[in-house]
Design an enzyme around this catalytic site. Sequence first.
Site, PDB file in Angstrom:
ATOM      1  N   LYS A 127      81.580 -13.763   9.911  1.00 35.38           N
ATOM      2  CA  LYS A 127      81.162 -15.503   9.538  1.00 35.38           C
ATOM      3  C   LYS A 127      80.927 -14.632   7.764  1.00 35.38           C
ATOM      4  CE  LYS A 127      77.337 -15.760  11.405  1.00 35.38           C
ATOM      5  NZ  LYS A 127      75.992 -16.160  12.088  1.00 35.38           N
ATOM      6  N   GLU A 160      60.417 -24.227   5.807  1.00 35.93           N
ATOM      7  CA  GLU A 160      61.885 -25.296   6.452  1.00 35.93           C
ATOM      8  C   GLU A 160      60.704 -25.590   7.133  1.00 35.93           C
ATOM      9  OE1 GLU A 160      64.872 -22.100   8.705  1.00 35.93           O
ATOM     10  OE2 GLU A 160      64.261 -22.977  10.843  1.00 35.93           O
ATOM     11  N   THR A 205      66.434 -28.679   9.881  1.00 36.54           N
ATOM     12  CA  THR A 205      66.665 -27.672  11.205  1.00 36.54           C
ATOM     13  C   THR A 205      68.166 -28.990  12.016  1.00 36.54           C
ATOM     14  OG1 THR A 205      64.806 -27.831  12.377  1.00 36.54           O
ATOM     15  CG2 THR A 205      64.724 -26.308  11.608  1.00 36.54           C
ATOM     16  N   TYR A 206      68.851 -28.936  12.788  1.00 36.57           N
ATOM     17  CA  TYR A 206      69.384 -29.537  13.318  1.00 36.57           C
ATOM     18  C   TYR A 206      69.218 -29.397  14.691  1.00 36.57           C
ATOM     19  CZ  TYR A 206      74.294 -32.166  14.081  1.00 36.57           C
ATOM     20  OH  TYR A 206      75.091 -32.226  14.476  1.00 36.57           O
ATOM     21  N   GLN A 248      66.859 -14.630  11.432  1.00 34.56           N
ATOM     22  CA  GLN A 248      65.044 -14.705  12.532  1.00 34.56           C
ATOM     23  C   GLN A 248      64.335 -14.122  12.509  1.00 34.56           C
ATOM     24  OE1 GLN A 248      64.468 -16.543  14.367  1.00 34.56           O
ATOM     25  NE2 GLN A 248      65.931 -16.377  15.999  1.00 34.56           N
TER      26      GLN A 248
END
Length: 288
Positions: A165, A17, A48-49, A176
């Site tokens: 979801k 990431e 990521t954002y 996480q």
Amino acid sequence: MKITEIIKQDRPTVSFEVFPPKTDTDFTAVERAVLEVAAIHPAYMSVTYGAGGSTRDNTVKLAREIQRLFNVPSIAHLTCVGADKERIHTILDNMKDSGIENVLALRGDKPRDFDGEPFENYRYASELISDIKDYGDFCVGGACYPEGYPEDKNKDENITNLKKKIDAGCEFLTTQMFFDNNIFYNFLYRVRDKNIKVPVIPGIMPITRGSQIKRAIELSGSNVPERFKNLVDRFGDRPGAMQQAGIAYATDQIIDLLANGVNHIHVYSMNKPDVAKAILANLSEILV
Ligand code: FAD
């Protein structure tokens, strides 16, 4: 290439990431670090954002460059914060034009300085996921929390909502960070018991600075095992030693996961090519 195609292969793989810069001025330095990670050819990379969409354009730009220059599939994160459908659809059009087929759809957190209601158009990640799946041919993933989520009454509520979801079209989950693999194994047991069948990719964060652990726990609420606390106590003040110990600890977690039949691992090495390289070097014979 779609992430689901990559992770269904029956061999161990590792992804990394990275995060985009907050301002355009920092873009070149961040891009250099990100492309150095891409150059070691992980299975895929996720970008990521930034909170509230602050990095919107740079997220897509970096994800595009990773694919264009190194042929490493990328996944762009997207959040619900302050987003209306029109804006989300514009970003998705931009992704499509850039050849990005994968989205990690998240609710995001309300930024401290945000004025108004940030989740007016999409209340939960599930609503964003459903909209993305309706809009185009994207492979969509979501987040999950092996140690529970602070807003939920208990872990059961968390998994009940996680199922929503999946029902909305989420095709895989990334966890996480956690520092005790037993927490992941227990979580996997609970999600499978609730009929969640999509791949669950464990997220491992190598802690390479003593100060990083405090911030990581604040953000993630992760439990830190005694064995890891001892390591930070002993090496936290010596940067070189802490980096070596943190990479060794993360490698140990990864090898245990692989040995227990998990095939794909996502590593939060962020924009640190040396850390990403060291992890892959430690696994060089294992990943062949
Ligand atoms: P959701 O799945 O929407 O869950 C949020 C809360 O709502 C939970 O309490 C859940 O139980 C509840 N809920 C969910 N669906 C429903 C429903 N249908 N009905 C009722 N309740 C429901 N943040 C960023 O800003 N940018 C990033 O790039 C980013 N990347 C991340 C990557 C990973 C792998 C992870 C684990 C987190 C990431 N985050 C990122 C952080 C994330 O945005 C926050 O943790 C956020 O607070 C929750 O997002 P979510 O998508 O899990 O939310």
